[in-house]
Design a protein around this motif. Structure first.
Motif, PDB file in Angstrom:
ATOM      1  N   ALA A   1       0.829  -1.207   0.000  1.00 20.13           N
ATOM      2  CA  ALA A   1       0.000   0.000   0.000  1.00 20.13           C
ATOM      3  C   ALA A   1       0.869   1.266   0.000  1.00 20.13           C
ATOM      4  N   GLU A   2       1.938   1.257   0.792  1.00 20.97           N
ATOM      5  CA  GLU A   2       2.842   2.421   0.829  1.00 20.97           C
ATOM      6  C   GLU A   2       3.522   2.630  -0.521  1.00 20.97           C
ATOM      7  N   LEU A   3       3.946   1.530  -1.120  1.00 17.98           N
ATOM      8  CA  LEU A   3       4.611   1.631  -2.414  1.00 17.98           C
ATOM      9  C   LEU A   3       3.658   2.215  -3.460  1.00 17.98           C
ATOM     10  N   GLU A   4       2.407   1.786  -3.419  1.00 15.27           N
ATOM     11  CA  GLU A   4       1.412   2.299  -4.361  1.00 15.27           C
ATOM     12  C   GLU A   4       1.081   3.760  -4.066  1.00 15.27           C
ATOM     13  N   ALA A   5       0.953   4.105  -2.779  1.00 18.54           N
ATOM     14  CA  ALA A   5       0.603   5.474  -2.399  1.00 18.54           C
ATOM     15  C   ALA A   5       1.689   6.472  -2.815  1.00 18.54           C
ATOM     16  N   PHE A   6       2.940   6.046  -2.793  1.00 19.87           N
ATOM     17  CA  PHE A   6       4.048   6.942  -3.119  1.00 19.87           C
ATOM     18  C   PHE A   6       4.646   6.668  -4.496  1.00 19.87           C
ATOM     19  N   LYS A   7       3.890   6.004  -5.342  1.00 18.81           N
ATOM     20  CA  LYS A   7       4.416   5.634  -6.654  1.00 18.81           C
ATOM     21  C   LYS A   7       4.785   6.856  -7.497  1.00 18.81           C
ATOM     22  N   GLU A   8       3.907   7.854  -7.546  1.00 17.26           N
ATOM     23  CA  GLU A   8       4.192   9.053  -8.348  1.00 17.26           C
ATOM     24  C   GLU A   8       5.426   9.788  -7.823  1.00 17.26           C
ATOM     25  N   LYS A   9       5.531   9.886  -6.507  1.00 17.89           N
ATOM     26  CA  LYS A   9       6.697  10.540  -5.902  1.00 17.89           C
ATOM     27  C   LYS A   9       7.969   9.742  -6.194  1.00 17.89           C
ATOM     28  N   SER A  10       7.855   8.426  -6.133  1.00 20.23           N
ATOM     29  CA  SER A  10       9.004   7.572  -6.441  1.00 20.23           C
ATOM     30  C   SER A  10       9.411   7.723  -7.901  1.00 20.23           C
ATOM     31  N   TYR A  11       8.412   7.786  -8.806  1.00 16.02           N
ATOM     32  CA  TYR A  11       8.715   8.014 -10.217  1.00 16.02           C
ATOM     33  C   TYR A  11       9.516   9.297 -10.376  1.00 16.02           C
ATOM     34  N   ARG A  12       9.084  10.351  -9.702  1.00 19.40           N
ATOM     35  CA  ARG A  12       9.763  11.652  -9.818  1.00 19.40           C
ATOM     36  C   ARG A  12      11.200  11.569  -9.308  1.00 19.40           C
ATOM     37  N   GLN A  13      11.413  10.883  -8.190  1.00 17.46           N
ATOM     38  CA  GLN A  13      12.762  10.794  -7.630  1.00 17.46           C
ATOM     39  C   GLN A  13      13.685   9.957  -8.515  1.00 17.46           C
ATOM     40  N   VAL A  14      13.154   8.869  -9.060  1.00 21.28           N
ATOM     41  CA  VAL A  14      13.963   8.038  -9.963  1.00 21.28           C
ATOM     42  C   VAL A  14      14.269   8.814 -11.241  1.00 21.28           C
ATOM     43  N   ARG A  15      13.280   9.556 -11.741  1.00 20.81           N
ATOM     44  CA  ARG A  15      13.503  10.386 -12.933  1.00 20.81           C
ATOM     45  C   ARG A  15      14.535  11.474 -12.645  1.00 20.81           C
ATOM     46  N   LEU A  16      14.458  12.068 -11.464  1.00 23.97           N
ATOM     47  CA  LEU A  16      15.424  13.091 -11.079  1.00 23.97           C
ATOM     48  C   LEU A  16      16.835  12.504 -11.031  1.00 23.97           C
ATOM     49  N   ASN A  17      16.962  11.281 -10.552  1.00 27.73           N
ATOM     50  CA  ASN A  17      18.264  10.618 -10.543  1.00 27.73           C
ATOM     51  C   ASN A  17      18.797  10.458 -11.970  1.00 27.73           C
ATOM     52  N   GLU A  18      17.917  10.092 -12.906  1.00 29.22           N
ATOM     53  CA  GLU A  18      18.338   9.978 -14.301  1.00 29.22           C
ATOM     54  C   GLU A  18      18.865  11.317 -14.822  1.00 29.22           C
ATOM     55  N   LEU A  19      18.135  12.379 -14.527  1.00 26.83           N
ATOM     56  CA  LEU A  19      18.534  13.710 -14.994  1.00 26.83           C
ATOM     57  C   LEU A  19      19.838  14.167 -14.348  1.00 26.83           C
ATOM     58  N   LEU A  20      20.004  13.878 -13.073  1.00 27.75           N
ATOM     59  CA  LEU A  20      21.256  14.233 -12.398  1.00 27.75           C
ATOM     60  C   LEU A  20      22.437  13.501 -13.035  1.00 27.75           C
ATOM     61  N   GLN A  21      22.257  12.229 -13.313  1.00 26.90           N
ATOM     62  CA  GLN A  21      23.325  11.457 -13.947  1.00 26.90           C
ATOM     63  C   GLN A  21      23.631  12.001 -15.349  1.00 26.90           C
ATOM     64  N   GLU A  22      22.603  12.406 -16.048  1.00 29.59           N
ATOM     65  CA  GLU A  22      22.762  12.906 -17.418  1.00 29.59           C
ATOM     66  C   GLU A  22      23.430  14.279 -17.465  1.00 29.59           C
ATOM     67  N   HIS A  23      22.994  15.192 -16.589  1.00 28.23           N
ATOM     68  CA  HIS A  23      23.447  16.583 -16.689  1.00 28.23           C
ATOM     69  C   HIS A  23      24.570  16.957 -15.720  1.00 28.23           C
ATOM     70  N   SER A  24      24.636  16.332 -14.562  1.00 35.90           N
ATOM     71  CA  SER A  24      25.537  16.808 -13.511  1.00 35.90           C
ATOM     72  C   SER A  24      26.609  15.810 -13.098  1.00 35.90           C
ATOM     73  N   ARG A  25      26.827  14.809 -13.896  1.00 37.13           N
ATOM     74  CA  ARG A  25      27.806  13.776 -13.541  1.00 37.13           C
ATOM     75  C   ARG A  25      29.201  14.364 -13.307  1.00 37.13           C
ATOM     76  N   ALA A  26      29.597  15.335 -14.097  1.00 37.66           N
ATOM     77  CA  ALA A  26      30.957  15.882 -14.015  1.00 37.66           C
ATOM     78  C   ALA A  26      31.064  17.123 -13.122  1.00 37.66           C
ATOM     79  N   ALA A  27      29.980  17.507 -12.465  1.00 39.46           N
ATOM     80  CA  ALA A  27      30.003  18.725 -11.625  1.00 39.46           C
ATOM     81  C   ALA A  27      30.900  18.508 -10.406  1.00 39.46           C
ATOM     82  N   ASN A  28      31.538  19.588  -9.966  1.00 38.68           N
ATOM     83  CA  ASN A  28      32.334  19.537  -8.740  1.00 38.68           C
ATOM     84  C   ASN A  28      31.448  19.362  -7.513  1.00 38.68           C
TER      85      ASN A  28
END
Length: 161
Positions: A130-157
């Motif tokens: 139930a918790e996993l389902e309730a927070f699915k959209e938020k989890s999607y956003r955090q996983v997507r944010l991780n993808e974007l961080l890896q894509e854009h900020s991998r080389a940042a200091n």
């Protein structure tokens, strides 16, 4: 680990400090990295600002953020408006997330009611279905944010969220 603990003590050289401004916090998330760039060890790093926005208004939102930063008198190298921040993450990233949380899942729906209740009492910190389902959209956003961080900020200091 020792190298990480001395990160702020050594000269950074040319590079970037990537600021992911995801929520309006009054600009504090921008102020701290900017103050770092005023210090001798971080002066060669440039600020790059990332924020979410609507795909149809990327240029307008970029101008709005630039105007705001100028009002704050914060020098920046670039502004990136990420229009696809609220998309679902790709399948590989979501699979990695599911594999990562698997040891912490309760899977009570696969068990009888008595066993499920016992497991909940013994391990209240485990993730229920139930918790996993309730927070699915938020989890999607955090996983997507991780993808974007890896894509854009991998080389940042430094990356500031």
């Amino acid at each position: 680990m020792l190298e990480v603990s001395t990160q702020f003590k050594k000269k950074q050289g040319k590079g970037t400090i990537d600021v992911w401004w995801l929520f309006d916090d009054g600009g504090l998330i921008l102020l701290i990295p900017y103050i770092l760039t005023l210090r001798k060890k971080w002066k060669d790093c440039k600020l790059r600002i990332f924020t979410g926005g609507k795909v149809t208004r990327l240029e307008e939102e970029k101008l709005t953020i630039a105007s705001l930063l100028n009002k704050f008198r914060i020098k920046f190298a670039d502004i990136h408006i990420v229009g696809d921040i609220n998309m679902k993450p790709n399948k590989e990233s979501w699979k990695f997330f599911e594999e990562m949380i698997e040891p912490y899942r309760l899977h009570e729906s696969c068990k009888d009611l008595t066993t499920a209740e016992k497991l909940k009492r013994e391990a209240p910190w485990k993730i229920t279905d139930a918790e996993l389902e309730a927070f699915k959209e938020k989890s999607y956003r955090q996983v997507r944010l991780n993808e974007l961080l890896q894509e854009h900020s991998r080389a940042a200091n430094l990356v500031v969220l």
